[in-house]
Design a protein around this motif. Structure first.
Motif, short mmCIF file in Angstrom:
data_model
loop_
_atom_site.label_atom_id
_atom_site.label_comp_id
_atom_site.label_asym_id
_atom_site.label_seq_id
_atom_site.Cartn_x
_atom_site.Cartn_y
_atom_site.Cartn_z
N ASP A 43 23.90 57.22 151.92
CA ASP A 43 25.34 57.06 151.65
C ASP A 43 26.17 58.20 152.23
O ASP A 43 27.33 58.42 151.84
CB ASP A 43 25.59 56.97 150.14
N CYS A 44 25.55 58.99 153.14
CA CYS A 44 26.26 60.11 153.76
C CYS A 44 26.54 59.82 155.24
O CYS A 44 25.71 59.20 155.91
CB CYS A 44 25.42 61.38 153.70
N VAL A 53 22.85 66.22 165.66
CA VAL A 53 22.74 64.75 165.60
C VAL A 53 21.32 64.38 165.17
O VAL A 53 21.11 63.54 164.30
CB VAL A 53 23.09 64.12 166.97
N GLN A 54 20.35 65.05 165.77
CA GLN A 54 18.95 64.75 165.44
C GLN A 54 18.64 65.12 163.99
O GLN A 54 17.93 64.39 163.29
CB GLN A 54 18.01 65.50 166.40
N ASN A 98 17.96 60.70 157.58
CA ASN A 98 18.22 59.29 157.26
C ASN A 98 19.70 59.07 156.92
O ASN A 98 20.03 58.30 156.03
CB ASN A 98 17.31 58.82 156.12
N MET A 99 20.57 59.80 157.63
CA MET A 99 22.01 59.64 157.44
C MET A 99 22.62 59.02 158.69
O MET A 99 22.06 59.11 159.77
CB MET A 99 22.66 61.01 157.19
N GLN A 158 24.03 60.81 172.89
CA GLN A 158 23.75 59.37 172.96
C GLN A 158 22.96 58.83 171.77
O GLN A 158 22.92 57.63 171.57
CB GLN A 158 23.05 59.00 174.28
N HIS A 159 22.36 59.71 170.97
CA HIS A 159 21.59 59.20 169.82
C HIS A 159 22.45 59.03 168.57
O HIS A 159 21.97 58.50 167.56
CB HIS A 159 20.40 60.13 169.52
N ALA A 160 23.68 59.45 168.61
CA ALA A 160 24.58 59.28 167.45
C ALA A 160 24.89 57.79 167.26
O ALA A 160 24.87 57.01 168.22
CB ALA A 160 25.86 60.08 167.67
N ASN A 161 25.23 57.39 166.03
CA ASN A 161 25.58 56.00 165.77
C ASN A 161 26.91 55.62 166.43
O ASN A 161 27.17 54.45 166.71
CB ASN A 161 25.67 55.74 164.26
#
Ligand code: BG6
Ligand code: MG
Length: 231
Positions: free
Chosen positions: A178-179, A189-190, A196-197, A209-212
């Motif tokens: 939820d964060c 980012v990693q 698990n955020m 590029q790995h960010a949502n």
């Protein structure tokens, strides 16, 4: 009408998050230039140069790990005592700059975005590698916007280890899922993904590029809009 039917006919439920966790350097305030000037002064004092391109590799990297990278660039080896002195010198030079900054150094849109997040009832945390985080937030007059501050003084493991973000979530009693983390560094980012955020990169998507989701800055956006995009 069966219970099943009444559930499926409910209006779409708005996604809810419990906490926004912000990195500091490069997300809230542009301190990278001051880190650069202080590291350059240190490198020069040791007889080699340190470029802005080199500095890009230090974003999100802890003070100790940064010094190891810089010594590697200059092919310099230091005794433990000289290594510790170098850390103290660099920080003293960095603080000469930090002690002069004020709210004008807050990055575009940040103040308005923090107000928007708070207005929606979402908690706000800082998750930074910096040991100077509290001082910087005081200088830019944003300290009272944060429900908790987890900085380099509170964690043992540097990003991409998720410790800093997990600790922030735990302190606020919010589940990691939820964060949402806001980060400008690849290692950050990693770290958020390792926690698990959800993570929103601040910068350019070729780097993050790995960010949502990646945004250039916080101008002209709202937390509702960003949550909808990453949910
Ligand atoms: C990170 C910065 O936020 O904090 C790094 O991106 C910096 O460049 C690190 O080295 C540690 O900061 P400080 O203030 O403890 O030296
Ligand atoms: Mg950063």
């Amino acid at each position: 009408m069966s219970d099943q039917a009444s559930v499926s006919s409910d209006p779409v439920v708005k996604p809810v998050i419990g906490c926004c966790i912000f990195d500091l350097d490069g997300v809230i305030v542009d301190t990278a230039k001051y880190h650069y000037l202080a590291w350059k002064r240190l490198a020069n004092s040791l007889g080699f140069d340190f470029t802005e391109a080199d500095n890009e590799h230090l974003k999100g990297v802890s003070r100790v790990e940064s010094l190891k990278l810089i010594l590697n660039i200059g092919s310099v080896e230091l005794t433990q005592a000289d290594f510790d002195t170098a850390l103290l010198n660099k920080n003293a030079w960095y603080l000469e700059y930090i002690n002069k900054i004020g709210p004008e150094e807050i990055l575009p849109g940040v103040s308005e975005f923090l107000t928007d997040v708070r207005t929606k009832g979402i908690k706000i945390a800082l998750g930074s590698a910096s040991k100077n985080a509290q001082l910087i937030l005081e200088r830019i007059k944003l300290l009272d916007q944060f429900d908790t501050i987890v900085d380099g003084n509170k964690v043992a493991n540097a990003k991409p280890d998720p410790e800093v973000f997990l600790k922030a979530a735990r302190e606020l009693g919010v589940a990691p899922a939820d964060c949402i983390v806001f980060e400008d560094a690849v290692a950050g980012v990693q770290a958020a993904l390792n926690a698990n955020m959800k993570v929103i990169g601040i910068g350019v998507d070729t780097v993050l590029q790995h960010a949502n989701l990646v945004i250039a800055n916080f101008q002209h956006t709202t937390i509702d809009e960003l949550v909808a995009k990453v949910s």
